[in-house]
Design a protein around this motif. Structure first.
Motif, PDB file in Angstrom:
ATOM      1  N   LEU A 164       0.860  -1.187   0.000  1.00 61.33           N
ATOM      2  CA  LEU A 164       0.000   0.000   0.000  1.00 61.33           C
ATOM      3  C   LEU A 164       0.893   1.233   0.000  1.00 61.33           C
ATOM      4  CD1 LEU A 164      -2.725   1.502   0.342  1.00 61.33           C
ATOM      5  CD2 LEU A 164      -2.483   1.177   2.813  1.00 61.33           C
ATOM      6  N   LEU A 165       0.713   2.099  -1.003  1.00 68.01           N
ATOM      7  CA  LEU A 165       1.540   3.295  -1.133  1.00 68.01           C
ATOM      8  C   LEU A 165       0.674   4.542  -1.202  1.00 68.01           C
ATOM      9  CD1 LEU A 165       4.196   2.367  -3.872  1.00 68.01           C
ATOM     10  CD2 LEU A 165       4.559   2.513  -1.401  1.00 68.01           C
ATOM     11  N   ASP A 166       1.133   5.596  -0.564  1.00 71.30           N
ATOM     12  CA  ASP A 166       0.583   6.919  -0.807  1.00 71.30           C
ATOM     13  C   ASP A 166       1.230   7.426  -2.088  1.00 71.30           C
ATOM     14  OD1 ASP A 166       0.279   9.793  -0.858  1.00 71.30           O
ATOM     15  OD2 ASP A 166      -0.249   9.715   1.264  1.00 71.30           O
ATOM     16  N   VAL A 167       0.425   7.673  -3.111  1.00 71.21           N
ATOM     17  CA  VAL A 167       0.978   8.039  -4.415  1.00 71.21           C
ATOM     18  C   VAL A 167       1.842   9.296  -4.344  1.00 71.21           C
ATOM     19  CG1 VAL A 167      -1.041   9.393  -5.113  1.00 71.21           C
ATOM     20  CG2 VAL A 167       0.394   8.372  -6.868  1.00 71.21           C
ATOM     21  N   TYR A 168       1.550  10.177  -3.426  1.00 67.41           N
ATOM     22  CA  TYR A 168       2.303  11.434  -3.322  1.00 67.41           C
ATOM     23  C   TYR A 168       3.513  11.320  -2.391  1.00 67.41           C
ATOM     24  CZ  TYR A 168       3.341  16.394  -2.774  1.00 67.41           C
ATOM     25  OH  TYR A 168       3.977  17.617  -2.761  1.00 67.41           O
ATOM     26  N   LEU A 169       3.358  10.645  -1.277  1.00 69.97           N
ATOM     27  CA  LEU A 169       4.463  10.546  -0.327  1.00 69.97           C
ATOM     28  C   LEU A 169       5.431   9.423  -0.673  1.00 69.97           C
ATOM     29  CD1 LEU A 169       2.637  11.225   3.062  1.00 69.97           C
ATOM     30  CD2 LEU A 169       3.826  12.837   1.564  1.00 69.97           C
ATOM     31  N   GLY A 170       4.935   8.376  -1.325  1.00 69.17           N
ATOM     32  CA  GLY A 170       5.794   7.308  -1.796  1.00 69.17           C
ATOM     33  C   GLY A 170       6.456   6.506  -0.698  1.00 69.17           C
ATOM     34  N   TYR A 171       7.603   5.917  -1.051  1.00 64.33           N
ATOM     35  CA  TYR A 171       8.340   5.055  -0.126  1.00 64.33           C
ATOM     36  C   TYR A 171       9.795   5.502  -0.104  1.00 64.33           C
ATOM     37  CZ  TYR A 171      10.639   0.880   1.753  1.00 64.33           C
ATOM     38  OH  TYR A 171      11.407   0.024   2.491  1.00 64.33           O
TER      39      TYR A 171
ATOM     40  N   ASP B 130       7.039  -9.102   5.523  1.00 64.38           N
ATOM     41  CA  ASP B 130       5.910  -9.317   6.421  1.00 64.38           C
ATOM     42  C   ASP B 130       5.703  -8.059   7.270  1.00 64.38           C
ATOM     43  OD1 ASP B 130       3.853 -10.416   7.861  1.00 64.38           O
ATOM     44  OD2 ASP B 130       5.167 -11.549   9.224  1.00 64.38           O
ATOM     45  N   VAL B 131       5.153  -7.015   6.622  1.00 66.87           N
ATOM     46  CA  VAL B 131       4.890  -5.753   7.303  1.00 66.87           C
ATOM     47  C   VAL B 131       3.449  -5.339   7.038  1.00 66.87           C
ATOM     48  CG1 VAL B 131       7.284  -4.976   7.165  1.00 66.87           C
ATOM     49  CG2 VAL B 131       5.696  -4.372   5.344  1.00 66.87           C
ATOM     50  N   ASP B 132       2.916  -4.528   7.927  1.00 65.89           N
ATOM     51  CA  ASP B 132       1.562  -3.998   7.757  1.00 65.89           C
ATOM     52  C   ASP B 132       1.668  -2.601   7.159  1.00 65.89           C
ATOM     53  OD1 ASP B 132      -1.035  -3.189   7.816  1.00 65.89           O
ATOM     54  OD2 ASP B 132      -1.311  -3.405   9.982  1.00 65.89           O
ATOM     55  N   TRP B 133       1.449  -2.502   5.872  1.00 64.50           N
ATOM     56  CA  TRP B 133       1.580  -1.219   5.172  1.00 64.50           C
ATOM     57  C   TRP B 133       0.435  -0.259   5.505  1.00 64.50           C
ATOM     58  CZ3 TRP B 133       5.665  -0.029   1.752  1.00 64.50           C
ATOM     59  CH2 TRP B 133       6.545  -1.087   1.479  1.00 64.50           C
TER      60      TRP B 133
END
Length: 345
Positions: A37-44, A58-61
């Motif tokens: 799950l990504l915030d399209v603006y804040l990204g990764y 194994d993380v909770d996005w």
């Protein structure tokens, strides 16, 4: 499948999108997919190059996603969260991860997400995504253009005028009550009911803060409905009855604010007519995959009016499309899988 769920962004529907995205993310994870799950603006943000191994972590996005508040979000400090100054709509590593995915599930709502811009970018990059294409997204986002397409296709829609870039309206030329709404908004942000001519200019001024174009529209007194369409076929109709006021931002996303009945209590004839108009609207705007159409029915003569089309309907805990799908035996997880299936097709 490797799936990126895109949510958030920079529109006034940011909080709604994050809520939709987190629910989609959890549903697809439960089905065994590798999901980010990504915030399209804040990204990764990452100090090392991103790889497909991120999908296996194994993380909770979605652990930091909050419920939708009663007020639309304050976006004034969003750019401050980006190290690069936030010039691009796509945050760090968003495009790289989307390129690695089998499909991107668009949980975006509103401008810079539902208006065709991201869809067009993905088309050029060869990235598969859920929902309709860039052109039908752009057409449906602009309520003025949408109404023109509806009229040309013989779909009844409320009468109205469009004002541009701060243009004023003669209060004596407008029937009351009327609706004032930003032409390119969603989730009823920038939408106002005006009962008194003295309040018209205030409503226009407020609506202009959300966009250059504003629609002043005939108010239809009666019952409100919504009809989802998947792969060209209408779902059961849902009736929306707010306990107070009209179906505004608060009533849409605060549990207990609205009574929703699905299938709606309508005669077989009216049900068939409204579903036919929903399918006609889907066709008129050149849509594919899925969408949702909103309707009013006049209390006096049962005339049906199509208000607008939504190309990325909400998928929050209070959203309408999942409720309609549930009536035909489709769980939320089933619905997410179905939307991927029809989008890939």
């Amino acid at each position: 499948m490797k799936i990126v769920v895109l949510a958030g962004g920079t529109s006034t529907e940011r909080d709604v999108s994050l809520s939709s995205g987190s629910k989609i993310y959890r549903a697809l994870k439960n089905r065994g997919h590798q999901v980010i799950l990504l915030d399209v603006y804040l990204g990764y943000e990452s100090e090392t190059p991103v790889t497909e191994q991120l999908f296996e972590l194994d993380v909770d996005w979605a652990k930091d996603i909050q419920a939708v508040s009663a007020e639309h979000p304050d976006l004034s400090h969003l750019k401050d969260l980006r190290r690069d100054g936030g010039k691009s709509m796509f945050g760090p590593n968003v495009l790289a991860l989307c390129n690695m995915a089998d499909i991107v599930f668009l949980g975006l709502h509103g401008a810079n997400g539902e208006d065709g811009r991201i869809q067009a970018a993905f088309d050029l990059m060869g990235i598969p995504y859920t929902g309709t294409g860039y052109l039908s997204s752009a057409l449906a986002m602009d309520k003025h253009i949408t109404k023109q397409f509806f009229r040309n296709a013989g779909i009844p829609t409320p009468a109205g005028i469009t004002l541009k870039c701060g243009e004023k309206a003669d209060p004596s030329s407008v029937p009351y009550p009327c609706m004032v709404k930003t032409a390119c908004g969603g989730s009823s942000v920038g939408t106002y009911r005006v009962d008194d001519p003295r309040d018209l200019q205030k409503a226009l001024d407020d609506a202009y803060t959300f966009g250059d174009d504003v629609i002043v529209e005939q108010y239809i007194s009666g019952r409100e409905f919504s009809v989802g369409v998947i792969d060209g076929k209408a779902l059961p109709i849902i009736e929306i009855a707010p306990l107070e006021g009209f179906y505004d931002y608060k009533n849409k996303y605060q549990p207990g604010s609205t009574i929703e009945t699905c299938p709606a209590d309508l005669s077989p004839e009216l049900t068939a007519e409204m579903q036919r108009y929903a399918e006609m609207a889907y066709e008129a705007l050149g849509m594919r995959s899925y969408a949702r159409m909103d309707f009013m029915m006049d209390a006096s003569d049962h005339s049906i009016y199509c208000l607008e089309a939504n190309t990325l309907p909400g998928m929050t805990p209070t959203s309408l499309l999942p409720q309609e799908a549930a009536v035909i035996g489709m769980s939320f997880e089933d619905l997410c899988e179905k939307l991927i299936e029809v989008s890939l097709k």
